[in-house]
Scaffold this motif. Structure first.
Motif, short mmCIF file in Angstrom:
data_model
loop_
_atom_site.label_atom_id
_atom_site.label_comp_id
_atom_site.label_asym_id
_atom_site.label_seq_id
_atom_site.Cartn_x
_atom_site.Cartn_y
_atom_site.Cartn_z
N ARG A 167 0.69 -1.16 -0.10
CA ARG A 167 -0.07 0.10 -0.02
C ARG A 167 0.81 1.19 -0.10
N ASN A 205 -9.69 -7.09 2.04
CA ASN A 205 -10.60 -7.01 0.92
C ASN A 205 -10.46 -8.15 0.00
N GLY A 206 -11.44 -8.42 -0.86
CA GLY A 206 -11.59 -9.68 -1.83
C GLY A 206 -10.56 -9.49 -3.14
N SER A 207 -10.06 -8.46 -3.19
CA SER A 207 -9.12 -8.09 -4.43
C SER A 207 -7.61 -8.82 -4.34
N VAL A 208 -7.48 -9.18 -2.94
CA VAL A 208 -6.02 -9.41 -2.91
C VAL A 208 -5.57 -10.75 -3.79
N ASN A 209 -4.35 -10.84 -4.47
CA ASN A 209 -3.84 -11.95 -5.01
C ASN A 209 -3.24 -12.69 -4.31
N TYR A 246 -1.24 -7.14 -5.48
CA TYR A 246 -2.16 -6.34 -6.21
C TYR A 246 -1.29 -6.03 -7.47
N LYS A 247 -2.11 -5.77 -8.56
CA LYS A 247 -1.65 -5.61 -10.05
C LYS A 247 -0.83 -4.22 -9.88
#
Length: 644
Positions: free
Chosen positions: A154, A163-167, A182-183
């Protein structure tokens, strides 16, 4: 005995240990910063924090922390430490700490039953990589170490939330893994110097709190992602090295790399060595051909005024004139470009401020005094002449040369001096018109220009100097024998501020000895604290000595009573100029409180500002270049006076 050593009684007392921070940096602007007990108290803290120019202009926290666990007989002893709601600290690993030293590298010794484990950290000078060495100094049975990485990925100015976006994907690499949450972010490589087992066990640790952010009135709770943990057996006498970086490392070279990095550091075995080490941590080289000084850590970038004020102390005073030349060589084209086009620089910020060019001449003046006038003429005579001509020809948009030889700057609606705090875009301290240090700089610059240019000097310099010999005193010296801070038409700022001290400190001054002595007297009586000069006298209206509260409250106090160590440089230089050898003992006494700071706040360096009233608590950035540079210059002066 170690110069920077803290025993068990300090380490297990969180009121003492959490206010002591450590900082290690590299030439890329990346850093590691935390407390001496490895409990992060700022959102800026982390094991690996680095700029990512492909994303934005800020630093980013990739690896926030690494929790170590000692396992014996299947019993885990977690050495980590995090703050949660309700002033709850968990897992309270600080209770196992026996001592902490920081002479060459930060070293923590833990004792868990019969286990004695030493942990040492180095931050690579030229790679964005931290290495941590663990040595099992004693153990009476089989021992396993478990490592749990807390990932953030971050911006350092924000906080992470679950969050649910984490790879959650990861890949095996030699003796470790690589992962990217994250991308747009680089892969984070976490590797060891021996084979380890990684257990994939993703989990969010919610509600971790940062004490310093809470004190400053900012959001202070964050959720950190742990992808799993590493486990590795360790034998008595064995060393294991962990590496975290944005590129792979040859794991069989980690021990060698660790030793090389540690040997490259200046041992912090004295006051001077601490400051020298700290000065070197501001060096910034985003491109191999460039060189800069960062203004401070953890949030400052390269700022023009700070760069030139800090440059002599951070280079010449630690016997590194080549570094001075490299940084000046990088900065000169930026100044020339502004003088020609009016455009700023992509790296050196705030180059448009009107006194910046005069501070550049001051820095060159210090170089000439250290390295000789002939060398300074060869390198910088043309450049100094260009700046003098630039002001003489009325080309700066915010600075005008008046008929009396003084410079007049417009600062009612924007902050143009080092006292640059603003609220809603307006300066808190609106310094405008004839500004005292601007004109002290201008007078010194003209005199130095004549010295540097010799027979080639423009004759108009003599005319301006002769005018200023009269106009400076007539404009700034008042009936109470101190200098006005600024004068603009019918408006006179009678506030007692420290900026007048520069008219005494600079090599050339329009003041006579009696006038200089009077300035020193009032500065001593009203502005001197053990931690620097107050930015405003307690007797002046608007005095706010404590840098606390909301952002607005802190902005109001920033230059209205807080003490600044960098101003000590000019004050103590002035004192030695007036009192000579008779002033040595006074200066040495004043530096005692500065040396105390080596084991307080961010150890081995100097914080940005201090409260203007007792107990003079350190505030702001944990390490500030102008402060470190100023005290290094004072130490250099003392050395010369004592040698004489």
């Amino acid at each position: 005995m170690s110069y920077l050593k803290f025993d068990k009684t300090v380490m297990i007392n969180l009121e003492e240990s959490l206010r002591r921070e450590i900082l290690r940096t590299n030439r890329n602007g990346a850093y590691h910063c935390t407390t001496v007990v490895d409990c992060n108290t700022r959102k800026y803290h982390g094991l690996l924090v680095m700029p990512l120019p492909e994303l934005d202009d800020d630093n980013h926290v990739l690896l926030s922390s690494l929790d170590e666990t000692v396992i014996q007989h299947d019993a885990p002893f977690n050495l980590g430490l995090h703050k949660y709601a309700g002033n709850n600290y968990n897992p309270k690993g600080h209770k196992y700490i026996r001592e902490f030293t920081c002479d060459t590298v930060p070293r923590t010794v833990y004792r868990v039953g019969g286990v004695v484990l030493a942990k040492e950290k180095v931050f690579s000078l030229y790679e964005n990589r931290i290495m941590i060495k663990y040595t099992l100094e004693d153990a009476h049975s089989d021992t396993t170490l478990r490592f749990k990485p807390f990932l953030a990925f971050r911006n350092a100015n924000s906080l992470a939330q679950e969050n649910g976006s984490v790879n959650k994907l990861y890949q095996d690499v030699p003796n470790g893994i690589k992962t990217c949450m994250y991308k747009g972010y680089p892969d984070l490589y976490m590797q060891f110097n021996k084979k380890v087992k990684f257990v994939f066990e993703p989990y969010w640790y919610n509600g971790i709190e940062y004490l310093k952010e809470q004190e400053r009135g900012y959001p202070y709770k964050e959720d950190l992602y742990v992808p799993g943990y590493f486990e590795v057996p360790i034998k008595k006498g064995e060393t294991i090295i962990f590496s975290a970086g944005v590129g792979p490392v040859a794991t069989n070279q980690l021990k060698k790399l660790f030793v090389q990095e540690a040997e490259a550091r200046t041992p912090r075995t004295s006051f001077y060595n601490c400051l020298k080490n700290s000065a070197q941590q501001f060096y910034f080289r985003p491109k191999e051909e460039d060189a800069y000084l960062l203004a401070g850590y953890p949030w400052f970038k390269v700022r023009a005024r700070d760069l030139f004020i800090s440059l002599p102390g951070c280079t010449l005073s630690i016997d590194d004139p080549v570094r001075f030349e490299k940084i000046m060589h990088t900065a000169m084209p930026a100044i020339r470009n502004f003088m020609q086009t009016g455009k700023g620089d992509g790296v050196i910020r705030e180059i448009e401020h009107p006194d910046v060019f005069l501070w550049a001449i001051w820095a060159i003046h210090q170089y000439a005094r250290a390295m000789g006038i002939n060398k300074a003429q060869t390198l910088y005579a043309d450049f100094v002449g260009e700046i003098i001509t630039y002001f003489r020809d009325q080309k700066h948009p915010d600075m005008k040369l008046m008929e009396n030889g003084l410079l007049f700057a417009e600062g009612r609606d924007k902050a143009i001096t080092w006292m640059n705090s603003t609220i809603n875009g307006k300066p808190v301290v609106a310094r405008s018109g004839y500004i005292v240090e601007f004109n002290a700089l201008w007078y010194n610059a003209l005199k130095f220009y004549k010295e540097l240019a010799g027979d080639k000097a423009d004759e108009s310099a003599d005319v301006l100097i002769n005018k200023m010999d009269t106009s400076f005193v007539e404009t700034f010296l008042n009936g109470y024998n101190y200098l006005l801070d600024s004068v603009s038409g019918g408006y006179v700022d009678w506030s007692v501020r420290p900026n007048m001290i520069f008219a005494v400190a600079f090599p050339y001054s329009p003041l006579n000895r009696v006038q200089k002595r009077a300035v020193i007297d009032i500065v001593t009586k009203e502005l001197v604290t053990p931690k620097g000069l107050r930015s405003l006298s307690p007797k002046s209206e608007g005095y706010r000595p404590n840098y606390v509260g909301t952002q607005n409250e802190r902005d109001l106090a920033y230059h209205q009573g807080t003490a600044w160590p960098w101003l000590f440089g000019a004050y103590l230089e002035s004192y030695l100029k007036i009192f000579g050898k008779g002033g040595i003992s006074f200066v040495e006494r004043m530096l005692i409180s500065m040396e105390e700071e080596m084991s307080l706040h961010c150890i081995g360096t100097l914080a940005e500002i201090f409260d203007g009233n007792p107990p003079y608590t350190g505030r702001g950035a944990v390490s500030f270049a102008m402060n470190v540079a100023a005290i290094l210059r004072v130490l250099e002066m003392l050395k010369k006076y004592n040698a004489e």
